[in-house]
Motif scaffolding. Structure first.
Motif, PDB file in Angstrom:
ATOM      1  N   LEU A  89      -0.929  -2.152  11.959  1.00  0.00           N
ATOM      2  CA  LEU A  89       0.112  -2.247  11.522  1.00  0.00           C
ATOM      3  C   LEU A  89       0.628  -2.933  10.573  1.00  0.00           C
ATOM      4  CD1 LEU A  89       0.092   1.808  10.736  1.00  0.00           C
ATOM      5  CD2 LEU A  89      -1.207   0.181   8.829  1.00  0.00           C
ATOM      6  N   PRO A  97      -5.088  -4.172   1.346  1.00  0.00           N
ATOM      7  CA  PRO A  97      -4.333  -2.783   0.946  1.00  0.00           C
ATOM      8  C   PRO A  97      -4.542  -1.549   1.022  1.00  0.00           C
ATOM      9  CG  PRO A  97      -4.120  -4.147  -1.309  1.00  0.00           C
ATOM     10  CD  PRO A  97      -4.757  -4.573   0.089  1.00  0.00           C
ATOM     11  N   GLU A  98      -5.960  -1.217   1.076  1.00  0.00           N
ATOM     12  CA  GLU A  98      -6.693  -0.032   0.951  1.00  0.00           C
ATOM     13  C   GLU A  98      -7.628   0.163   2.837  1.00  0.00           C
ATOM     14  OE1 GLU A  98     -11.503   1.800  -0.032  1.00  0.00           O
ATOM     15  OE2 GLU A  98     -10.801  -0.142   0.162  1.00  0.00           O
ATOM     16  N   ARG A 100      -5.186  -0.873   4.802  1.00  0.00           N
ATOM     17  CA  ARG A 100      -3.678  -0.834   5.797  1.00  0.00           C
ATOM     18  C   ARG A 100      -2.851   0.860   5.082  1.00  0.00           C
ATOM     19  NH1 ARG A 100       0.282  -3.593   7.362  1.00  0.00           N
ATOM     20  NH2 ARG A 100      -0.501  -5.789   6.902  1.00  0.00           N
ATOM     21  N   ALA A 101      -3.075   0.995   3.865  1.00  0.00           N
ATOM     22  CA  ALA A 101      -3.317   2.244   3.585  1.00  0.00           C
ATOM     23  C   ALA A 101      -3.933   3.412   4.818  1.00  0.00           C
ATOM     24  CB  ALA A 101      -3.236   2.434   2.272  1.00  0.00           C
ATOM     25  N   LYS A 102      -5.449   3.011   4.863  1.00  0.00           N
ATOM     26  CA  LYS A 102      -5.969   4.168   5.714  1.00  0.00           C
ATOM     27  C   LYS A 102      -5.532   4.514   6.571  1.00  0.00           C
ATOM     28  CE  LYS A 102      -9.026   5.020   2.535  1.00  0.00           C
ATOM     29  NZ  LYS A 102      -9.558   6.671   1.612  1.00  0.00           N
ATOM     30  N   TYR A 103      -4.838   3.019   7.827  1.00  0.00           N
ATOM     31  CA  TYR A 103      -4.580   3.355   9.126  1.00  0.00           C
ATOM     32  C   TYR A 103      -2.829   3.888   8.849  1.00  0.00           C
ATOM     33  CZ  TYR A 103      -7.977  -0.171  11.862  1.00  0.00           C
ATOM     34  OH  TYR A 103      -8.597  -0.522  12.390  1.00  0.00           O
ATOM     35  N   GLY A 104      -2.365   3.285   7.587  1.00  0.00           N
ATOM     36  CA  GLY A 104      -0.973   4.518   7.458  1.00  0.00           C
ATOM     37  C   GLY A 104      -1.378   5.974   7.444  1.00  0.00           C
ATOM     38  N   LEU A 105      -2.194   6.813   7.049  1.00  0.00           N
ATOM     39  CA  LEU A 105      -2.333   7.253   6.334  1.00  0.00           C
ATOM     40  C   LEU A 105      -3.272   8.028   7.826  1.00  0.00           C
ATOM     41  CD1 LEU A 105      -4.020   8.127   3.363  1.00  0.00           C
ATOM     42  CD2 LEU A 105      -2.007   8.791   3.661  1.00  0.00           C
ATOM     43  N   GLU A 149     -10.721   9.217   6.782  1.00  0.00           N
ATOM     44  CA  GLU A 149     -10.246   8.374   6.299  1.00  0.00           C
ATOM     45  C   GLU A 149     -10.265   6.063   6.741  1.00  0.00           C
ATOM     46  OE1 GLU A 149      -7.665   8.126   4.122  1.00  0.00           O
ATOM     47  OE2 GLU A 149      -7.548  10.407   4.113  1.00  0.00           O
TER      48      GLU A 149
END
Length: 184
Positions: A89, A97-98, A100-105, A149
């Motif tokens: 991250l 963006p997709e 990055r969002a999956k790693y964040g979740l 995810e």
């Protein structure tokens, strides 16, 4: 005093000192416990790699050993979370963006799993078996969600290392789930 007497006194004092430290260096035999888990090799390796197990007496009860193994896995989960943050991250590799969002979740799920593991350890100490099993299922569920995810964007992942760490964490949690059942 002659040299023989000095050497004998030194040897005797050395062995007396060793006898005091043997309980500290002895570790309980975790073989019977690890062999009954879903991923026994992972149980052995994670336990042996950790310093935490070195301070248990030989006759430590199963619940105490299980509590130590949970602490080891919380440390492992903390490492996975830190790696997700620092390597991915906040790392230098540009991510879509997709992804990055999956790693964040996924990171949020790992942190949630760590919280559930803390609840499991607390429940074990208070012998609340129902809570132990419920919290353990929740912890495993969070990491399975994280794994799923990342699977959805697996082809886009810059490095499989973090994905493999998540899979290993899931397997460790499955072991704890078995442990909770065994010591309950």
């Amino acid at each position: 005093m002659n040299s023989f007497a000095n050497n004998a006194a030194f040897a005797l004092s050395f062995f007396i000192c060793l006898s005091f430290f043997s309980p500290l260096t002895a570790a309980p035999d975790i073989t019977p416990l690890c062999e009954r888990l879903k991923h026994p090799d992972l149980c052995f390796s994670s336990y042996k790699e950790s310093y935490l197990g070195r301070y248990l007496p030989d006759n430590a009860p199963k619940r105490t050993i299980a509590s130590i193994i949970i602490k080891i896995i919380v440390n492992n989960a903390s490492d996975v979370s830190r790696n997700l943050k620092t390597t991915v991250l906040e790392g230098p590799v540009p991510l879509t963006p997709e992804v990055r969002a999956k790693y964040g979740l996924c990171d949020q799920d790992v942190v949630s799993a760590m919280k559930e593991l803390d609840k499991v350890r607390t429940a074990m100490e208070s012998r609340n078996l129902k809570s132990e099993k419920y919290d353990m299922k929740a912890a495993v569920g969070f990491v399975v969600t994280c794994e799923n995810e990342l699977k959805t964007v697996e082809a886009q992942l810059p490095d499989k290392k973090q994905f493999n760490e998540v899979v290993a964490l899931k397997e460790l949690l499955e072991n704890v789930e078995d442990l909770v059942r065994l010591v309950g």
